[in-house]
Design a protein around this motif. Structure first.
Motif, short mmCIF file in Angstrom:
data_model
loop_
_atom_site.label_atom_id
_atom_site.label_comp_id
_atom_site.label_asym_id
_atom_site.label_seq_id
_atom_site.Cartn_x
_atom_site.Cartn_y
_atom_site.Cartn_z
N UNK A 71 19.53 81.04 67.56
CA UNK A 71 20.57 81.69 68.34
C UNK A 71 20.02 82.53 69.49
N UNK A 72 18.76 82.94 69.39
CA UNK A 72 18.19 83.83 70.39
C UNK A 72 17.30 83.10 71.39
N UNK A 73 17.29 81.78 71.34
CA UNK A 73 16.47 81.00 72.26
C UNK A 73 17.36 79.94 72.92
N UNK A 74 17.57 80.08 74.21
CA UNK A 74 18.47 79.16 74.92
C UNK A 74 17.96 77.73 74.93
N UNK A 75 16.62 77.55 74.97
CA UNK A 75 16.06 76.20 74.96
C UNK A 75 16.34 75.48 73.63
N UNK A 76 16.21 76.22 72.54
CA UNK A 76 16.47 75.63 71.23
C UNK A 76 17.95 75.27 71.11
N UNK A 77 18.82 76.17 71.52
CA UNK A 77 20.26 75.88 71.44
C UNK A 77 20.64 74.69 72.31
N UNK A 78 20.02 74.59 73.48
CA UNK A 78 20.29 73.46 74.36
C UNK A 78 19.86 72.15 73.70
N UNK A 79 18.68 72.19 73.05
CA UNK A 79 18.19 70.99 72.37
C UNK A 79 19.09 70.61 71.20
N UNK A 80 19.55 71.60 70.45
CA UNK A 80 20.43 71.32 69.32
C UNK A 80 21.77 70.75 69.78
N UNK A 81 22.28 71.27 70.89
CA UNK A 81 23.54 70.74 71.41
C UNK A 81 23.36 69.30 71.89
N UNK A 82 22.20 69.05 72.47
CA UNK A 82 21.94 67.68 72.90
C UNK A 82 21.88 66.75 71.69
N UNK A 83 21.19 67.23 70.63
CA UNK A 83 21.08 66.41 69.42
C UNK A 83 22.45 66.13 68.81
N UNK A 84 23.36 67.11 68.98
CA UNK A 84 24.72 66.94 68.46
C UNK A 84 25.63 66.23 69.45
#
Length: 289
Positions: A71-84
């Motif tokens: 939740x505190x890393x925009x790159x990780x959240x972006x990657x997770x949204x892409x995966x979803x």
């Protein structure tokens, strides 16, 4: 016998100076010192249990923070949204897809390096079924591991994003798991905007940390110490719990008698995990021999 006779007075003197003190020494003093020993042992154990509880809570809090890092890393959240497949960005190139995987691999590896040395790693399962495992042992996840069939995955799903605390278990989802069991914190990562599920994450800690915490303390009594999860299953104990000990965990009794041994029982709740720390301290009976 006359009350003013010398013989009567001698007998009364014997009674008050010999008989009464002997009765007190034989019957009353052992009970007094037994209660005093029990009180001192209970006080010492209470303070030790409080210290243990805070230390265990700190490890659980560390694991919980680790599961919140996406939740505190925009790159990780972006990657997770892409995966979803929720990211509105145009179709990514193969290079950009590779960068997404690198984000999920490398950033979690950095988080592990900054954690306590007893935090063994994290496993992340994205919406498309990809599994990313980062651990101190540099192992890889088991291919096609059925996370969705596990009890703790279902508990995390039901918790709707809140942390779920998992007791002692094997890392059977890793190809090279730790030899010892681990305890964990898991949660579902959700999109803050849409509330849709993005991933499942579980962070593990070696149960050996509990053994190390307890070994640092010296006790002047025989004690069995156990950490139990919210299902009253043993996460770690210094010795096997007897059937009677296991049954008494959920009770409120302060003492336990088993096989002619008397134990004082100290219980402490461990934070929001609803775990329990239990001390069974054997009280030695005083002997005049």
């Amino acid at each position: 016998m006359r009350s003013d006779s010398f013989r009567f007075k001698l007998m009364m003197l014997y009674f008050w100076t010999i008989v009464i003190p002997t009765v007190i020494i034989v019957f009353f003093l052992p009970n007094f010192f037994q209660k005093l020993l029990l009180h001192q042992t209970t006080q010492y154990t209470e303070s030790t249990a409080a210290a243990f509880t805070k230390n265990i809570e700190s490890y659980l809090n560390e694991l919980e923070r680790l599961t919140l890092t996406p939740y505190f890393d925009s790159d990780i959240m972006k990657a997770l949204k892409y995966k979803a497949k929720q990211d509105p960005i145009a179709q990514l190139s193969p290079l950009e897809k590779l960068k997404m995987d690198e984000v999920l691999n490398e950033k979690f590896h950095n988080f592990i390096r900054m954690s306590r040395k007893d935090i063994s790693g994290t496993t992340l399962v994205t919406s498309d079924g990809s599994i990313y495992a980062k651990s101190t042992g540099l192992t890889a996840p088991v291919n096609n591991y059925p996370f969705s069939t596990t009890e703790w995955y279902r508990k995390a799903l039901a918790a709707e994003g809140s942390a779920v605390f998992i007791g002692s278990h094997k890392q059977d989802y890793l190809k090279q798991p730790l030899e010892t069991d681990v305890f964990s914190v898991a949660r579902i990562i959700r999109d803050p905007d849409t509330e849709l599920q993005l991933a499942f994450i579980i962070a593990d800690a070696d149960t050996g940390v509990l053994r190390n915490l307890i070994q640092d303390f010296q006790f002047n009594v025989n004690a069995t110490i156990a950490v139990l999860d919210d299902n009253q299953q043993v996460v770690y104990s210094t010795a096997p719990l007897s059937t009677l000990m296991s049954k008494s965990v959920g009770e409120s009794s302060v003492s336990l008698v088993e096989d002619e041994n008397t134990y004082t029982v100290i219980r402490r709740d461990i934070g929001t995990a609803h775990w329990k720390l239990v001390f069974f301290c054997q009280i030695q009976k005083l002997s005049l021999s």
